[in-house]
Design a protein around this motif. Structure first.
Motif, PDB file in Angstrom:
ATOM      1  N   VAL A   1      -4.460  12.164   2.113  1.00 27.43           N
ATOM      2  CA  VAL A   1      -3.847  10.829   2.203  1.00 27.43           C
ATOM      3  C   VAL A   1      -4.742   9.879   2.997  1.00 27.43           C
ATOM      4  CG1 VAL A   1      -1.857   9.532   3.033  1.00 27.43           C
ATOM      5  CG2 VAL A   1      -1.526  11.691   1.870  1.00 27.43           C
ATOM      6  N   GLU A   2      -5.437  10.423   4.013  1.00 34.49           N
ATOM      7  CA  GLU A   2      -6.365   9.572   4.769  1.00 34.49           C
ATOM      8  C   GLU A   2      -7.534   9.144   3.889  1.00 34.49           C
ATOM      9  OE1 GLU A   2      -7.594  11.459   8.397  1.00 34.49           O
ATOM     10  OE2 GLU A   2      -5.517  11.738   9.067  1.00 34.49           O
TER      11      GLU A   2
ATOM     12  N   GLN B   1      -8.599   2.823  -0.669  1.00 33.39           N
ATOM     13  CA  GLN B   1      -7.939   1.516  -0.805  1.00 33.39           C
ATOM     14  C   GLN B   1      -8.629   0.463   0.071  1.00 33.39           C
ATOM     15  OE1 GLN B   1      -3.823   2.249   0.221  1.00 33.39           O
ATOM     16  NE2 GLN B   1      -3.246   2.405  -1.914  1.00 33.39           N
ATOM     17  N   ARG B   2      -8.919   0.844   1.328  1.00 34.88           N
ATOM     18  CA  ARG B   2      -9.575  -0.108   2.258  1.00 34.88           C
ATOM     19  C   ARG B   2     -10.946  -0.521   1.734  1.00 34.88           C
ATOM     20  NH1 ARG B   2      -7.781   3.078   6.268  1.00 34.88           N
ATOM     21  NH2 ARG B   2      -9.805   4.049   6.596  1.00 34.88           N
TER      22      ARG B   2
ATOM     23  N   LEU C   1       0.505   4.969  -1.986  1.00 35.95           N
ATOM     24  CA  LEU C   1       0.190   6.175  -1.210  1.00 35.95           C
ATOM     25  C   LEU C   1       1.300   7.221  -1.311  1.00 35.95           C
ATOM     26  CD1 LEU C   1      -1.496   4.915   2.075  1.00 35.95           C
ATOM     27  CD2 LEU C   1      -2.497   6.387   0.343  1.00 35.95           C
ATOM     28  N   GLN C   2       2.557   6.755  -1.290  1.00 36.11           N
ATOM     29  CA  GLN C   2       3.674   7.708  -1.395  1.00 36.11           C
ATOM     30  C   GLN C   2       3.664   8.415  -2.744  1.00 36.11           C
ATOM     31  OE1 GLN C   2       7.040   5.222  -0.440  1.00 36.11           O
ATOM     32  NE2 GLN C   2       7.190   6.055   1.630  1.00 36.11           N
TER      33      GLN C   2
ATOM     34  N   SER D   1      -6.236   6.439   1.569  1.00 39.00           N
ATOM     35  CA  SER D   1      -6.095   5.179   2.289  1.00 39.00           C
ATOM     36  C   SER D   1      -7.453   4.513   2.500  1.00 39.00           C
ATOM     37  CB  SER D   1      -5.409   5.458   3.630  1.00 39.00           C
ATOM     38  OG  SER D   1      -5.153   4.264   4.303  1.00 39.00           O
TER      39      SER D   1
ATOM     40  N   HIS E   1       0.827  -1.213   0.000  1.00 36.24           N
ATOM     41  CA  HIS E   1       0.000   0.000   0.000  1.00 36.24           C
ATOM     42  C   HIS E   1       0.859   1.260   0.000  1.00 36.24           C
ATOM     43  CE1 HIS E   1      -3.239  -2.591   0.449  1.00 36.24           C
ATOM     44  NE2 HIS E   1      -3.916  -2.033   1.429  1.00 36.24           N
ATOM     45  N   VAL E   2       2.000   1.163   0.736  1.00 36.35           N
ATOM     46  CA  VAL E   2       2.793   2.371   0.971  1.00 36.35           C
ATOM     47  C   VAL E   2       3.268   3.002  -0.325  1.00 36.35           C
ATOM     48  CG1 VAL E   2       4.892   3.259   2.060  1.00 36.35           C
ATOM     49  CG2 VAL E   2       3.510   1.531   3.228  1.00 36.35           C
TER      50      VAL E   2
ATOM     51  N   HIS F   1      -3.763   0.994  -7.278  1.00 34.52           N
ATOM     52  CA  HIS F   1      -3.988  -0.011  -6.243  1.00 34.52           C
ATOM     53  C   HIS F   1      -4.592  -1.278  -6.868  1.00 34.52           C
ATOM     54  CE1 HIS F   1      -4.587  -1.691  -2.319  1.00 34.52           C
ATOM     55  NE2 HIS F   1      -5.902  -1.714  -2.434  1.00 34.52           N
TER      56      HIS F   1
ATOM     57  N   GLU G   1       1.017  11.033  -2.629  1.00 37.96           N
ATOM     58  CA  GLU G   1       1.461  12.215  -1.874  1.00 37.96           C
ATOM     59  C   GLU G   1       2.384  13.088  -2.704  1.00 37.96           C
ATOM     60  OE1 GLU G   1       2.003  12.171   2.675  1.00 37.96           O
ATOM     61  OE2 GLU G   1       2.636  10.187   2.012  1.00 37.96           O
TER      62      GLU G   1
END
Length: 248
Positions: free
Chosen positions: A32-33, A39-40, A6-7, A36, A2-3, A90, A10
């Protein structure tokens, strides 16, 4: 895993408006939240369908407070586009499939305080061109609220001389290709999965080739990126799109 996605998200945000985003998000609402959480939502709602494909939602509504909605208004289109890109990345990493274009939009909710948000998602099919016809999706997408200056842009779509059908350009970016996640899916063996984009950039409408195998042609000339004039003929494989714009 995931990182990395997300990076990259950002970094793209930082490059977009040089700190303007940071100022807009002095409240607790952080892009970013939201990313995330999207993605969830995809992970939690992933469903294995026929042929071992894992299907995930492609239509997301991010509900936010009225104060955050006002702060976000200027950036909503750009942020929606970046969140859509993140969802596609993703999905690629996880091996997920979409049945329609990935769209993210923001809505204000009366019961949310500043910094709070929640996500609704759905599976909505895109428009498909096949056998000379455009099959429009059943969609809960609201009609476009913003007018484009200089007239309503649209494409007249025809395959190998068959009757043309109209497709209105209602979003800032329209993805064209054979993939099921395209805004306008072209069932044409000469078209790449993600072939080209039609972008509405202020008063201009631009065609951009996405490194397609067989190329994108405007008025018979191969292009990488070109501004479309009224009547321009865009050719992908055996499909011709004539760009039209009503004069106001």
């Amino acid at each position: 895993m995931h990182v990395g996605v997300l990076q990259r998200f950002e970094r793209r945000l930082e490059g977009m408006v040089e700190g303007a985003f940071a100022r807009a998000f002095k409240s607790e609402l952080q892009p970013v939240e939201v990313a995330s959480a999207i993605q969830r939502e995809m992970d939690e709602r992933a469903a294995i369908v026929a042929q071992g494909r894992t299907l995930v939602p492609n239509d997301f509504v991010v509900e936010i407070s009225h104060p955050d909605g006002e702060r976000l208004a200027v950036y909503a289109d750009s942020l929606s586009q970046e969140l859509s890109n993140l969802a596609r990345e993703h999905a690629k990493e996880q091996g997920y499939s979409f049945v329609g274009p990935v769209r993210v939009r923001f809505e204000n909710a009366d019961d949310l305080r500043t910094g709070m948000f929640r996500i609704r998602s759905g599976v909505i099919r895109g428009s498909t061109v096949e056998g000379g016809e455009i099959r429009q999706p059943m969609s809960d997408m609201p009609p476009p609220s913003r007018g484009f200056s200089g007239g309503r842009p649209r494409l007249l779509v025809s395959t190998e001389g068959q009757e043309s059908h109209t497709y209105d350009l209602t979003t800032p970016v329209t993805l064209l290709g054979r993939g099921t996640d395209c805004d306008l899916r072209l069932v044409d063996p000469g078209v790449s999965r993600h072939h080209a984009e039609i972008r509405v950039e202020g008063p201009e409408v631009v065609a951009v080739d996405l490194g397609s195998t067989n190329g994108t042609f405007v008025n018979g000339q191969p292009i990488r990126r070109v501004t479309l004039r009224d009547g321009a003929r865009v050719t992908l494989g055996r499909t011709t799109l004539v760009f039209r714009r009503d004069r106001e």
